[in-house]
Design an enzyme around this catalytic site. Structure first.
Site: not given
Ligand code: BV8
Length: 225
Positions: A52, A87-90, A105, A132, A199, A216
């Site tokens: 981080y 979803q971004n943390i920035d 997030h 802290c 994208l 975007a």
């Molecule tokens: C929860 C903070 C319970 C930290 C993040 C199996 C199946 C389904 C779900 C699960 C499973 N096993 C576990 C789970 C749940 C899990 C999950 O979803 N896992 C995934 C991997 C399968 N989720 C959790 O654990 C969540 N909590 O479920 O708790 C609950 C929930 C509700 C109620 C009760 C109980 C917590 C998830 C949060 C994790 N923390 N971030 C940190 O940042 O370090 S997630 C982190 O990754 C980001 O925040 C973000 O959300 C994620 C990445 O996703 P994106 O933002 O989409 O980024 P990515 O790179 O993937 O995609 C970028 C996109 O942009 C691409 O499509 C690309 O084409 C596009 N792009 C690129 N450039 C451009 C562009 N588009 C436009 N213009 C451009 N220039």
């Protein structure tokens, strides 16, 4: 008009912030899901702080892009009630002028105390020696972010906003992380028109009524116009 916008890492990509999938989900050979988890932090807190700290320094170096600025303009538009969920943390949405950004997030530029629960600004590196500022505890601070396995912030508020929205738009997200990836289905179930600006094809593209392809920085200003 009530609009709900969900942004992901793709909206910050043109500012120079690496996306998650862009690095095929790896960081220095570690799976992000492993590092960004309570278990990962318990196992090796310094490794997670280093992960981080590097991202925090990067965010402090970059600037918002045209997509962030267009969304800030949308939030000020007369007749538009915008709920901006990220979803971004920035802090690039805020630095572009968006108000009331819902960081489901968490936020990289904040730390949280595991001992007293206080949340405080954090622009420096964290380590096990960090103190802290609320309770004086040492080695009890963590990044104020939602790790895999932890419950995201604001889900009730997000569900309420989606259910009464006139539009749901997802920008720059791969649709791979839940529950964020299910928001488009929630919107469709409520009869809300849905639009994806991305994208490339995402895991959720097939669920949207409409998908537009491109960076975007071009698609969002054109859509806001
Ligand atoms: C929860 C903070 C319970 C930290 C993040 C199996 C199946 C389904 C779900 C699960 C499973 N096993 C576990 C789970 C749940 C899990 C999950 O979803 N896992 C995934 C991997 C399968 N989720 C959790 O654990 C969540 N909590 O479920 O708790 C609950 C929930 C509700 C109620 C009760 C109980 C917590 C998830 C949060 C994790 N923390 N971030 C940190 O940042 O370090 S997630 C982190 O990754 C980001 O925040 C973000 O959300 C994620 C990445 O996703 P994106 O933002 O989409 O980024 P990515 O790179 O993937 O995609 C970028 C996109 O942009 C691409 O499509 C690309 O084409 C596009 N792009 C690129 N450039 C451009 C562009 N588009 C436009 N213009 C451009 N220039």
């Amino acid at each position: 008009m009530k609009v709900v916008v969900l942004t992901g890492a793709g909206v910050s990509a043109e500012s120079g912030v690496p996306t998650f999938r862009g690095s095929d989900g790896l960081w220095e050979g570690h799976r992000v899901e492993e590092v960004a988890s309570p278990r990962g932090f318990a196992r090796d807190p310094q490794l997670v702080h280093t992960f981080y700290n590097g991202r925090r320094r990067k965010v402090l170096e970059v600037e918002p892009n045209a997509a962030h600025r267009a969304l800030a303009k949308l939030g000020r538009a007369r007749g538009v009630e915008l709920t901006l969920v990220t979803q971004n943390i920035d802090d690039l949405h805020e630095r572009a002028g968006s108000q009331e950004v819902l960081h489901m997030h968490g936020e990289l530029l904040k730390a949280r105390c595991n001992r007293c629960g206080a949340v405080m600004p954090c622009r420096e590196d964290l380590s096990r020696a960090s103190i802290c500022t609320a309770c004086g505890g040492i080695d009890c601070l963590r990044p104020h972010v939602v790790w895999f396995g932890e419950i995201p912030f604001g889900l009730d508020e997000i569900a309420a906003a989606i259910s009464s929205a006139d539009r749901f738009v997802a920008i720059g997200t791969s649709g791979r992380v839940y529950p964020a990836a299910s928001f488009v289905s929630w919107a469709r179930e409520c009869g809300v028109p849905t639009l994806e600006l991305n994208l490339e094809e995402s895991a959720a593209s097939g669920v949207f009524h409409e998908s537009r392809r491109g960076p975007a920085g071009e698609l969002v200003p054109a859509w806001v116009e």
